[in-house]
Design a protein around this motif. Sequence first.
Motif, PDB file in Angstrom:
ATOM      1  N   THR A  93       0.858  -1.177   0.000  1.00  0.00           N
ATOM      2  CA  THR A  93       0.000   0.000   0.000  1.00  0.00           C
ATOM      3  C   THR A  93       0.895   1.229   0.000  1.00  0.00           C
ATOM      4  OG1 THR A  93      -1.687  -1.189   1.253  1.00  0.00           O
ATOM      5  CG2 THR A  93      -1.846   1.223   1.225  1.00  0.00           C
ATOM      6  N   ASP A 115       1.547   5.521  -0.115  1.00  0.00           N
ATOM      7  CA  ASP A 115       0.952   6.795   0.277  1.00  0.00           C
ATOM      8  C   ASP A 115       0.861   7.714  -0.940  1.00  0.00           C
ATOM      9  OD1 ASP A 115       3.488   7.911  -0.142  1.00  0.00           O
ATOM     10  OD2 ASP A 115       3.913   8.195   1.988  1.00  0.00           O
ATOM     11  N   LYS A 139       3.446   2.421   2.598  1.00  0.00           N
ATOM     12  CA  LYS A 139       2.807   2.678   3.883  1.00  0.00           C
ATOM     13  C   LYS A 139       2.638   1.372   4.654  1.00  0.00           C
ATOM     14  CE  LYS A 139       1.182   5.723   6.631  1.00  0.00           C
ATOM     15  NZ  LYS A 139       2.156   6.530   7.319  1.00  0.00           N
ATOM     16  N   SER A 140       2.330   0.304   3.926  1.00  0.00           N
ATOM     17  CA  SER A 140       2.251  -1.018   4.540  1.00  0.00           C
ATOM     18  C   SER A 140       2.662  -2.066   3.499  1.00  0.00           C
ATOM     19  CB  SER A 140       0.850  -1.310   5.075  1.00  0.00           C
ATOM     20  OG  SER A 140      -0.061  -1.455   4.017  1.00  0.00           O
ATOM     21  N   GLU A 184       2.495  -6.357   2.981  1.00  0.00           N
ATOM     22  CA  GLU A 184       2.001  -7.654   3.441  1.00  0.00           C
ATOM     23  C   GLU A 184       2.472  -8.721   2.467  1.00  0.00           C
ATOM     24  OE1 GLU A 184      -2.095  -6.835   5.772  1.00  0.00           O
ATOM     25  OE2 GLU A 184      -2.232  -6.781   3.583  1.00  0.00           O
ATOM     26  N   SER A 228       1.929  -9.053   7.882  1.00  0.00           N
ATOM     27  CA  SER A 228       2.533  -7.731   7.776  1.00  0.00           C
ATOM     28  C   SER A 228       4.050  -7.805   7.977  1.00  0.00           C
ATOM     29  CB  SER A 228       1.916  -6.815   8.836  1.00  0.00           C
ATOM     30  OG  SER A 228       2.475  -5.539   8.764  1.00  0.00           O
ATOM     31  N   ARG A 239       7.770  -4.963   7.658  1.00  0.00           N
ATOM     32  CA  ARG A 239       8.220  -3.580   7.467  1.00  0.00           C
ATOM     33  C   ARG A 239       9.151  -3.429   6.275  1.00  0.00           C
ATOM     34  NH1 ARG A 239       9.488  -2.541  13.718  1.00  0.00           N
ATOM     35  NH2 ARG A 239       7.357  -2.203  14.401  1.00  0.00           N
ATOM     36  N   THR A 253       8.781   0.369   5.007  1.00  0.00           N
ATOM     37  CA  THR A 253       7.796   1.339   5.474  1.00  0.00           C
ATOM     38  C   THR A 253       8.481   2.375   6.354  1.00  0.00           C
ATOM     39  OG1 THR A 253       7.240  -0.004   7.403  1.00  0.00           O
ATOM     40  CG2 THR A 253       5.940  -0.365   5.400  1.00  0.00           C
ATOM     41  N   ASP A 295       7.837   3.194   9.264  1.00  0.00           N
ATOM     42  CA  ASP A 295       7.928   2.835  10.681  1.00  0.00           C
ATOM     43  C   ASP A 295       9.058   1.847  10.972  1.00  0.00           C
ATOM     44  OD1 ASP A 295       6.580   0.763   9.428  1.00  0.00           O
ATOM     45  OD2 ASP A 295       5.227   0.397  11.093  1.00  0.00           O
TER      46      ASP A 295
END
Length: 112
Positions: free
Chosen positions: A11, A13, A19-20, A22, A35, A37, A58, A60
Motif C-alpha cells: 500500500t 501513500d 505505507k504497509s 504484506e 505484515s 516492514r 515502510t 515505521d
Amino acid sequence: MKKSEINFSVTLDEKNLPKSIEWNATDKEAEGMESTRSISLNVWDNLNHNTLRIDLWTDDMSVVEMKRFYIDILGGMAQTILNATGDEYYAEEIKDLCDRLVTHVNEENKKQ
C-alpha cells in the motif's frame, strides 16, 4: 511437480512510498497475509546478465532495524554461496564483513 507462490501487497501513500507491506506464501506455516516492514527481492536477469532488485520498507522501520535486516541478508547470502558453490573463502569473507558491521552498529547504538 509442486508449484509454490509468494505474493506481496504494498500500500502506497500519496508520494508512492510504502505505507504497509504484506506477504503470503503457499508454503508458509500461518495462513493469510502477514505484515512486514521491509522486503528485499533479487532476481537474476538471464537475458541481460545482471541482477534486478526491489527494496521496499515502510516509514515505521527504524534505522537500527534496517541495518540489522541487511546484516541478516548478507549472512544468509554467505550460507547460500557456501551451499551452492562450496566456496568457503567467499562465504567467510561475507561473514567477516557481517561481523564488522555488527560491531559498527553496536558501537553506534552505545553512542545514542
